[in-house]
Design a protein around this motif. Structure first.
Motif, mmCIF file in Angstrom:
data_model
loop_
_atom_site.group_PDB
_atom_site.id
_atom_site.type_symbol
_atom_site.label_atom_id
_atom_site.label_comp_id
_atom_site.label_asym_id
_atom_site.label_seq_id
_atom_site.Cartn_x
_atom_site.Cartn_y
_atom_site.Cartn_z
ATOM 1 N N ASN A 16 61.265 70.826 10.990
ATOM 2 C CA ASN A 16 60.450 71.199 9.853
ATOM 3 C C ASN A 16 59.118 70.476 9.900
ATOM 4 N N ASP B 291 57.781 69.684 12.527
ATOM 5 C CA ASP B 291 57.061 70.296 13.633
ATOM 6 C C ASP B 291 56.339 71.554 13.213
ATOM 7 N N ILE B 292 57.012 72.381 12.393
ATOM 8 C CA ILE B 292 56.311 73.592 11.998
ATOM 9 C C ILE B 292 55.206 73.272 11.008
ATOM 10 N N GLU B 293 55.360 72.179 10.276
ATOM 11 C CA GLU B 293 54.267 71.814 9.393
ATOM 12 C C GLU B 293 53.071 71.323 10.215
ATOM 13 N N LEU C 212 52.326 72.507 13.176
ATOM 14 C CA LEU C 212 51.701 73.731 13.679
ATOM 15 C C LEU C 212 50.902 74.419 12.587
ATOM 16 N N ASP C 213 51.404 74.314 11.365
ATOM 17 C CA ASP C 213 50.696 74.894 10.237
ATOM 18 C C ASP C 213 49.271 74.375 10.144
ATOM 19 N N LEU D 113 47.215 73.997 12.326
ATOM 20 C CA LEU D 113 46.261 74.670 13.204
ATOM 21 C C LEU D 113 45.870 76.035 12.687
ATOM 22 N N THR D 114 46.638 76.553 11.762
ATOM 23 C CA THR D 114 46.465 77.948 11.385
ATOM 24 C C THR D 114 45.517 78.077 10.202
ATOM 25 N N PRO D 115 45.071 79.285 9.917
ATOM 26 C CA PRO D 115 43.909 79.460 9.038
ATOM 27 C C PRO D 115 43.953 78.709 7.716
ATOM 28 N N ARG D 116 45.112 78.513 7.114
ATOM 29 C CA ARG D 116 45.112 77.874 5.800
ATOM 30 C C ARG D 116 44.570 76.439 5.868
ATOM 31 N N PHE D 117 45.012 75.679 6.837
ATOM 32 C CA PHE D 117 44.610 74.263 6.877
ATOM 33 C C PHE D 117 43.551 73.988 7.936
ATOM 34 N N LYS E 175 53.613 66.947 3.433
ATOM 35 C CA LYS E 175 52.758 68.124 3.252
ATOM 36 C C LYS E 175 51.666 68.095 4.308
ATOM 37 N N PRO E 176 51.188 69.262 4.713
ATOM 38 C CA PRO E 176 50.086 69.274 5.679
ATOM 39 C C PRO E 176 48.895 68.466 5.186
ATOM 40 N N LEU F 192 56.015 73.591 20.237
ATOM 41 C CA LEU F 192 56.860 73.653 19.060
ATOM 42 C C LEU F 192 58.299 73.317 19.370
ATOM 43 N N GLY G 206 64.756 72.950 10.160
ATOM 44 C CA GLY G 206 63.774 73.147 9.109
ATOM 45 C C GLY G 206 63.512 74.594 8.800
ATOM 46 N N ILE G 207 63.728 75.467 9.806
ATOM 47 C CA ILE G 207 63.421 76.871 9.571
ATOM 48 C C ILE G 207 64.604 77.546 8.897
ATOM 49 N N MET H 58 47.466 83.647 14.726
ATOM 50 C CA MET H 58 46.771 83.192 13.519
ATOM 51 C C MET H 58 47.103 84.079 12.326
ATOM 52 N N TRP I 290 50.743 83.626 10.992
ATOM 53 C CA TRP I 290 50.913 82.362 10.265
ATOM 54 C C TRP I 290 50.112 82.349 8.975
ATOM 55 N N GLU J 39 51.966 81.864 5.111
ATOM 56 C CA GLU J 39 51.638 80.920 4.044
ATOM 57 C C GLU J 39 51.905 81.507 2.661
#
Ligand code: SF4
Lengths: 151, 168, 404
Positions: A24, A26-28, A30-31, A33-37, A128-129, C15, C65-66, C125, C128, C132
């Motif tokens: 978990n 780890d996916i945070e 990766l998060d 890198l993505t557009p939100r953050f 949290k990110p 990942l 986590g997933i 991109m 993901w 969100e």
């Protein structure tokens, strides 16, 4: 090493190591890198090799099998190198700390090979990110003090 | 799929190899067979009754290591739990992985965590534990924390360590 | 031809869990594959035996986590089987809603990484980005982005607020639109088709033999879904379909996942619309002696939990089987005969771990060593996509001028 430190501050390249986490954290990461953050706006880039990295993002409770690999990877990273222990697992083992396969949290594993390693702790399960971004910023601030000392 | 209740089909196909059978809930059947019949029983349930191997569970009990193979028949939504015991002290039992490949990994796991020997397993290597984990320690046995072996800490984090301020 | 051994892993830059694959290749064709797991082994089953029944759902949540809904879900179903009770109606609807939201976020996560692997970073991109919104809904409904801690034996811990449910309904509209767009992208794009169709085929027979589950076996024509075969909670009270496809290749797996997401949106809408009023907890105090099995269809396949109680406060055995444990061995059936550049993709299609491809050392028989990194492998993969695109006459510029 003032030169190394000042160049490190500009753009931190990170390498992500999963040392038996629950995924978990780890996916945070990766998060990020993505557009939100989108941490690339701060110059933070995820790189594919530990030799290019300025910061190691370690997650998880570090089991017996992964510990030698983590230490090996840390030794291969170019110094100075910050270690970010992401998540409660990496800090103290969290719910897994009584496990028979636990080989010590991240800081203990790293300090076995390098007692002077710089370790930043990011608590949370998962953090949290936003917390991760702020931890990187704090780490940069810490580098400033190191730089002042080196002068 | 079957024209009569699955419990009757099982009784008919396995005959007197069944030592004990019960259906405590609508969708669960528990049956017990001897260790020597486990391959036959697994073959009949997996191939003839067209089920899917969910997994297998090993439990350390007084008699030995109890092994439960869980099969699920998708069409009828019926779970068949096939139980057997690997008797103490040597804990040897016939391998179901020799019959169908789906049981291969789970038997490797049981072998290393419980110390059960599966006779005729096609690939009896370690699966989960680290390469330097002592060979004679089986963490899932009930006597695990008592096994004191030279140079092996059962719970490394609990050892007193003044340097590590993060220890709770 | 010379035979080469390629170790892949255990650390990889993108990942998820570290895993070590050893490929034996001839030229560029894979002839055998072996997997070493255990880099993530935390001894959770043993830990569960030292925790009380109330604490166990928190522990199993931290398996993955997933799948942090699926494991507690199966676990409380097993407990409820020992207790022989069912959760109150409102709790059942809440559980199913959280489970389906998780399915969407997990599949979008997979889709993004699969896109990354064929060189479509745009898909990464975008997927993901829409994920969100799902996480936002989950945060509104349960209080956290991941690790929701919603489940307990006999009910749920928290109620949904009306405001959060309205928010979820609204965000589902956006998510559904995005999913339809992804479906269009995947099914129309000639390049993706060329790249994915016919790669890593898992036949019906192999899927049965390996007891593969979930979106690994359903695209191969195996018609099963725990939610339908053994109905529980809200799943037999709402209207939805099981997605079963025939081809069994990576393309079918991708399509299956997107179609499943659309079904999930359907389930969530119905659950929230028909959310009954009432209790959310059956007030369980202790667990009687007995044994129970619980299983749930996680995003990656069937999660299975077996619990045995002796009437005390602790379980005496808790067996957990995650879907990947059954799905991963299917490599042995899908990888031989494939191109090296496709291995990353085939591994991705099972959705255990996509990019175990850092530090690839190629050792040939003469003892010469050369090292392929993750970048090289990704480059190989991207190259292949662009070669196909060039063949199709769609590309005139050099991909690397912009991409790398
Ligand atoms: S800190 Fe929590 S989220 Fe992170 S790896 Fe550990 S259990 Fe998972």
């Amino acid at each position: 090493m003032p030169l190394g430190l000042s160049s490190l501050k500009k753009s931190i390249w990170i390498y992500h190591m999963a040392c038996s986490p629950c995924n978990n954290c780890d996916i945070e990461i990766l998060d990020l890198l993505t557009p939100r953050f989108d941490v690339e706006r701060f110059g933070v880039v995820l790189v594919g090799s530990v030799r290019h990295a300025d910061a190691l993002l370690c997650t998880g409770m570090v089991n017996r099998q992964i510990k030698p690999r983590l230490q090996e990877a840390y030794l291969q990273a170019s110094k100075p190198c910050i270690v970010l222990a992401i998540g409660s697992c990496a800090i103290n083992g969290n719910i897994f700390r009584k496990s028979y396969n636990m080989a010590g949290p991240v800081d203990r594993a790293i300090k076995e090979v390098d007692p002077n390693a710089i370790i930043v702790y990011v608590p949370g399960c998962p953090p949290k990110p936003e917390a991760m971004i702020s931890s990187v910023v704090k780490a940069i601030g810490f580098l400033d003090t190191l730089k002042a000392k080196a002068k | 799929m079957f024209d009569k209740p699955i419990i009757d089909v099982l009784k008919e196909k396995l005959g007197d190899r069944i030592k004990d059978i019960s259906q405590p809930r609508e969708r669960r059947i528990y049956l017990f067979v001897d260790g020597k019949d486990i391959q036959d029983a697994a073959r009949i349930i997996f191939f003839d009754m067209k089920s899917r191997l969910c997994t297998a569970t090993a439990i350390d009990t007084r008699l030995g290591v109890e092994i439960i193979y869980h099969f699920f028949i998708d069409e009828d939504g019926m779970m068949i739990n096939l139980k057997t015991v690997a008797p103490r002290p040597d804990l040897i039992i016939k391998s179901v992985a020799a019959v169908f490949v789906a049981a291969e990994w789970i038997e490797r796991e049981m072998a290393e965590l419980f110390g059960v020997t599966f006779e005729g397993h096609p690939d009896p290597r370690r699966l989960l534990l680290a390469d330097d984990f002592p060979k004679c320690i089986y963490p899932y046995r009930n006597d695990y924390p008592q096994s004191k072996i030279e140079g092996f800490e059962a719970f490394p984090i609990d050892s007193p360590d003044k340097d590590n301020t993060n220890d709770l | 031809m010379k035979e080469t051994i390629i170790p892949i892993g255990p650390f990889h830059p993108l990942l998820e869990e570290p895993e070590l694959f050893t490929l034996r290749v001839e030229g560029e064709t894979v002839i055998d594959v072996d997997v070493k797991i255990g880099w993530n082994h935390r001894g959770i089953e043993k830990l569960a035996q030292g925790l009380t029944w109330d604490q166990v759902p928190y522990l199993v949540e931290r398996i993955c986590g997933i799948c942090s809904t699926s494991h507690p879900y199966a676990c409380v179903l097993a407990m409820e089987e020992i207790l022989d009770i069912k959760a109150p109606l409102r709790a059942q609807y809440i559980r199913s809603t959280v489970g389906e939201l998780e399915r969407i976020h997990s599949h979008l996560l997979w889709l993004g990484l699969a896109g990354h692997f064929v060189g479509y970073n745009t898909v990464f991109m975008w997927a993901w980005k829409y994920r969100e919104f799902v996480l936002d809904s989950l945060e509104h409904l349960t209080g956290n982005r991941n690790h929701y801690a919603m489940f307990k034996a006999g009910g749920v811990r928290r109620d949904f607020s009306q405001k959060a449910m309205d928010f979820t309904m609204k965000s589902m509209d956006g998510v559904e639109k995005a999913l339809k767009m992804f479906l269009g992208v995947v099914s129309d794009d000639p390049v993706l088709k060329k790249r994915l169709v016919g790669v890593g085929i898992l036949t019906y027979e192999d899927a049965i033999l390996y007891s593969a589950t979930g979106p690994t076996s359903r695209p191969s024509g195996v018609d099963h879904d725990v939610r339908r075969d053994e109905p529980f909670d809200a799943y037999d009270k709402v209207d939805w379909d099981v997605v079963v496809l025939k081809e069994g290749d990576v393309f079918a797996k991708a399509a299956c996942r997107i179609l499943e997401c659309i079904e999930s949106v359907k389930i969530i809408r119905q659950c929230i619309e028909n959310m009954p009023e009432g209790e959310i907890d059956a007030g369980v105090t202790d667990i009687p002696p007995g044994e129970g099995c619980g299983h749930y269809e996680a995003p990656r396949g069937e999660v299975f939990h077996y619990m045995r109680s002796d009437g005390t406060g602790y379980p005496i055995r808790h067996k957990i089987r995650a879907p990947t444990f059954n799905n991963l061995p299917t490599f042995k059936a899908t990888c031989p005969g494939a191109h090296i550049a496709d291995v990353a993709l085939i591994t991705a299609a099972i959705d255990p771990c996509y990019c175990c491809t850092e530090r690839v050392g190629v050792v040939d028989n003469t003892g010469n060593k050369s090292v392929l990194t993750q970048d090289d492998l990704t480059k190989l993969s991207i190259d292949r996509t662009f070669a196909i695109r060039r063949d199709l006459g769609k590309l005139t510029w050099d991909p690397y001028s912009k991409l790398i």
